[in-house]
Design an enzyme around this catalytic site. Sequence first.
Site, PDB file in Angstrom:
ATOM      1  N   GLY A   1       0.813  -1.211   0.000  1.00  0.00           N
ATOM      2  CA  GLY A   1       0.000   0.000   0.000  1.00  0.00           C
ATOM      3  C   GLY A   1       0.847   1.262   0.000  1.00  0.00           C
ATOM      4  O   GLY A   1       0.580   2.201  -0.756  1.00  0.00           O
TER       5      GLY A   1
ATOM      6  N   GLU B   1      -2.232 -16.971  -3.789  1.00  0.00           N
ATOM      7  CA  GLU B   1      -2.389 -18.086  -2.846  1.00  0.00           C
ATOM      8  C   GLU B   1      -3.817 -18.618  -2.802  1.00  0.00           C
ATOM      9  O   GLU B   1      -4.052 -19.722  -2.316  1.00  0.00           O
ATOM     10  CB  GLU B   1      -1.899 -17.673  -1.449  1.00  0.00           C
ATOM     11  CG  GLU B   1      -0.444 -17.271  -1.508  1.00  0.00           C
ATOM     12  CD  GLU B   1       0.222 -17.060  -0.168  1.00  0.00           C
ATOM     13  OE1 GLU B   1      -0.188 -17.698   0.808  1.00  0.00           O
ATOM     14  OE2 GLU B   1       1.164 -16.255  -0.111  1.00  0.00           O
TER      15      GLU B   1
ATOM     16  N   LYS C   1      -8.655 -14.736   2.191  1.00  0.00           N
ATOM     17  CA  LYS C   1      -8.564 -13.893   0.983  1.00  0.00           C
ATOM     18  C   LYS C   1      -9.510 -14.419  -0.099  1.00  0.00           C
ATOM     19  O   LYS C   1     -10.137 -13.641  -0.816  1.00  0.00           O
ATOM     20  CB  LYS C   1      -7.122 -13.857   0.457  1.00  0.00           C
ATOM     21  CG  LYS C   1      -6.107 -13.190   1.378  1.00  0.00           C
ATOM     22  CD  LYS C   1      -6.352 -11.698   1.585  1.00  0.00           C
ATOM     23  CE  LYS C   1      -6.106 -10.883   0.343  1.00  0.00           C
ATOM     24  NZ  LYS C   1      -6.243  -9.416   0.641  1.00  0.00           N
TER      25      LYS C   1
HETATM   26  P1  NAD Z   1       1.179  -5.669   5.132  1.00  0.00           P
HETATM   27  O1  NAD Z   1       0.952  -6.706   6.176  1.00  0.00           O
HETATM   28  O2  NAD Z   1       2.530  -5.115   4.935  1.00  0.00           O
HETATM   29  O3  NAD Z   1       0.222  -4.422   5.395  1.00  0.00           O
HETATM   30  C1  NAD Z   1      -1.129  -4.553   5.726  1.00  0.00           C
HETATM   31  C2  NAD Z   1      -1.648  -3.168   6.096  1.00  0.00           C
HETATM   32  O4  NAD Z   1      -3.048  -3.278   6.398  1.00  0.00           O
HETATM   33  C3  NAD Z   1      -0.969  -2.574   7.336  1.00  0.00           C
HETATM   34  O5  NAD Z   1      -0.673  -1.210   7.117  1.00  0.00           O
HETATM   35  C4  NAD Z   1      -2.021  -2.739   8.427  1.00  0.00           C
HETATM   36  O6  NAD Z   1      -1.915  -1.768   9.455  1.00  0.00           O
HETATM   37  C5  NAD Z   1      -3.298  -2.597   7.634  1.00  0.00           C
HETATM   38  N1  NAD Z   1      -4.439  -3.257   8.284  1.00  0.00           N
HETATM   39  C6  NAD Z   1      -4.476  -4.509   8.820  1.00  0.00           C
HETATM   40  N2  NAD Z   1      -5.700  -4.746   9.340  1.00  0.00           N
HETATM   41  C7  NAD Z   1      -6.445  -3.634   9.112  1.00  0.00           C
HETATM   42  C8  NAD Z   1      -7.790  -3.283   9.385  1.00  0.00           C
HETATM   43  N3  NAD Z   1      -8.614  -4.137  10.022  1.00  0.00           N
HETATM   44  N4  NAD Z   1      -8.234  -2.082   9.001  1.00  0.00           N
HETATM   45  C9  NAD Z   1      -7.402  -1.210   8.370  1.00  0.00           C
HETATM   46  N5  NAD Z   1      -6.125  -1.474   8.094  1.00  0.00           N
HETATM   47  C10 NAD Z   1      -5.647  -2.679   8.449  1.00  0.00           C
HETATM   48  O7  NAD Z   1       0.606  -6.302   3.792  1.00  0.00           O
HETATM   49  P2  NAD Z   1       1.140  -6.231   2.278  1.00  0.00           P
HETATM   50  O8  NAD Z   1       2.167  -7.255   2.092  1.00  0.00           O
HETATM   51  O9  NAD Z   1       1.380  -4.810   1.921  1.00  0.00           O
HETATM   52  O10 NAD Z   1      -0.174  -6.747   1.517  1.00  0.00           O
HETATM   53  C11 NAD Z   1      -1.173  -5.835   1.086  1.00  0.00           C
HETATM   54  C12 NAD Z   1      -2.256  -6.594   0.351  1.00  0.00           C
HETATM   55  O11 NAD Z   1      -1.708  -7.284  -0.765  1.00  0.00           O
HETATM   56  C13 NAD Z   1      -2.939  -7.659   1.210  1.00  0.00           C
HETATM   57  O12 NAD Z   1      -4.310  -7.641   0.921  1.00  0.00           O
HETATM   58  C14 NAD Z   1      -2.311  -8.960   0.758  1.00  0.00           C
HETATM   59  O13 NAD Z   1      -3.208 -10.032   0.904  1.00  0.00           O
HETATM   60  C15 NAD Z   1      -2.038  -8.655  -0.709  1.00  0.00           C
HETATM   61  N6  NAD Z   1      -0.896  -9.368  -1.305  1.00  0.00           N
HETATM   62  C16 NAD Z   1       0.333  -9.380  -0.687  1.00  0.00           C
HETATM   63  C17 NAD Z   1       1.405 -10.021  -1.305  1.00  0.00           C
HETATM   64  C18 NAD Z   1       2.790 -10.034  -0.694  1.00  0.00           C
HETATM   65  O14 NAD Z   1       3.677 -10.728  -1.212  1.00  0.00           O
HETATM   66  N7  NAD Z   1       3.056  -9.276   0.360  1.00  0.00           N
HETATM   67  C19 NAD Z   1       1.218 -10.640  -2.546  1.00  0.00           C
HETATM   68  C20 NAD Z   1      -0.046 -10.602  -3.146  1.00  0.00           C
HETATM   69  C21 NAD Z   1      -1.086  -9.951  -2.510  1.00  0.00           C
HETATM   70  P1  TYD Z   2       6.473 -15.881   2.904  1.00  0.00           P
HETATM   71  O1  TYD Z   2       7.356 -14.703   2.689  1.00  0.00           O
HETATM   72  O2  TYD Z   2       5.879 -16.106   4.241  1.00  0.00           O
HETATM   73  O3  TYD Z   2       5.347 -15.795   1.775  1.00  0.00           O
HETATM   74  P2  TYD Z   2       4.213 -16.894   1.341  1.00  0.00           P
HETATM   75  O4  TYD Z   2       4.138 -17.950   2.354  1.00  0.00           O
HETATM   76  O5  TYD Z   2       3.006 -16.031   1.361  1.00  0.00           O
HETATM   77  O6  TYD Z   2       4.608 -17.380  -0.003  1.00  0.00           O
HETATM   78  O7  TYD Z   2       7.274 -17.193   2.507  1.00  0.00           O
HETATM   79  C1  TYD Z   2       7.832 -17.351   1.206  1.00  0.00           C
HETATM   80  C2  TYD Z   2       8.423 -18.746   1.147  1.00  0.00           C
HETATM   81  O8  TYD Z   2       9.529 -18.812   2.047  1.00  0.00           O
HETATM   82  C3  TYD Z   2       7.460 -19.834   1.575  1.00  0.00           C
HETATM   83  O9  TYD Z   2       7.703 -21.010   0.807  1.00  0.00           O
HETATM   84  C4  TYD Z   2       7.850 -20.097   3.027  1.00  0.00           C
HETATM   85  C5  TYD Z   2       9.350 -19.825   3.024  1.00  0.00           C
HETATM   86  N1  TYD Z   2       9.905 -19.321   4.313  1.00  0.00           N
HETATM   87  C6  TYD Z   2      11.004 -19.973   4.899  1.00  0.00           C
HETATM   88  O10 TYD Z   2      11.533 -20.980   4.357  1.00  0.00           O
HETATM   89  N2  TYD Z   2      11.501 -19.483   6.073  1.00  0.00           N
HETATM   90  C7  TYD Z   2      10.950 -18.411   6.695  1.00  0.00           C
HETATM   91  O11 TYD Z   2      11.449 -18.028   7.803  1.00  0.00           O
HETATM   92  C8  TYD Z   2       9.838 -17.738   6.080  1.00  0.00           C
HETATM   93  C9  TYD Z   2       9.197 -16.547   6.747  1.00  0.00           C
HETATM   94  C10 TYD Z   2       9.356 -18.231   4.882  1.00  0.00           C
END
Ligand code: NAD
Ligand code: TYD
Length: 337
Positions: free
Chosen positions: A13, A126, A152
Amino acid sequence: MRIIVCGGAGFIGSNFVRVRVREHEDQILVLDKLTYAGRRESLADIEQEPGFTFLQGAIESEQDVERALGALPGVEAIVNFAAETHVDRSIEAPDAFVRTNVLGTFTLLEAARRHSLRLIQISTDEVYGSIEQGSFNETSPLLPSSPYSASKAGADLLVQSYHRTHGLQACICRGSNNYGPYQYPEKLIPLMVLNALEGEHLPIYGDGLQVRNWLFVTDFAAAIGRVLEAGAAGEVYNVGGPDECANIDIVRQIVALTGAAETQIEHIRDRPGHDRRYSLSSERVEALGWSPAVGLAEGLARTVEWYRRNRAWWEPIRSGDYRAYYERHYGRALTGS
Ligand code: NAD
Ligand code: TYD
């Protein structure tokens, strides 16, 4: 555009908001609960930009959502990043995942319906579960493995039902694994980078041969921008990264980039329900004119460099509640270098 960005203080975000404020001059109101993963510091360089407003509040609270809508007159769209996002935490304590990811999305859908707003729901690869060969497209069945991905998938189904039943103008963006600046160090890449820099162990689940499809965060932000501008209502858009890589190979690259030692690598107990491989086909979003700009080798180097230069962002995290989480989850304390 005038947009409410929910979860704009999180990893993806905050990167999205930065691009939209700087490059598109959008008027943006961030609504964020500031959970452990949400940080005002991630928005510090844009807090003073004209057109940026921050409001602390929860997406599952109708009152907070209405307050946000009232604070941005002429709002056109809601982009929802707000979620509980870490698979391991969803195994340990799933309650908040259902509350935020399912009930929170429902609350936003109701608000979008009342106010005739567009909604862009940020989702994940996922929801499709694991795929041994080939890639998922947008019509692949949903088969989530973890409480995180199930919550999700539940949210995605609600979004689609509001489009079909109420004609809500909604799109879903399903991204593959993101990495880059401002990612909370519970996720694989930032956890390994910081542990490598600090001389800690590098904990790999199981054999480390699980494969992820890596997407640099600004590429995901650009794809979401294209969907916001040109996405068709009711559509799902997969957004996959350009490279796939096994976890063990990512960690070896991080060891090389940081000058850590291979002996820091430790194989630990596998994650329950661990998906073996994720892979997305992104043809639909590519047809909107998007393609990823950053490959894994370049993105990893940029990410390591960012964490090296931004200790002030991550040191408070590593000295706070994170230490307790780390000890509980990995069964050992961070020692510090
Ligand atoms: P993040 O955990 O870094 O951030 C989540 C944010 O949402 C935080 O700022 C938190 O304070 C806020 N939040 C949590 N609960 C809340 C609530 N009830 N009301 C308002 N705000 C709230 O997450 P991210 O990695 O930036 O992921 C963002 C979105 O993208 C998520 O929906 C996640 O499912 C999706 N996504 C993430 C990844 C990834 O690799 N990180 C990949 C694909 C999709
Ligand atoms: P993660 O970053 O938690 O993302 P996701 O599970 O959503 O794909 O993990 C990425 C990959 O790395 C996943 O296969 C789990 C693995 N992993 C480890 O092997 N060690 C760790 O400490 C973590 C956090 C993840």
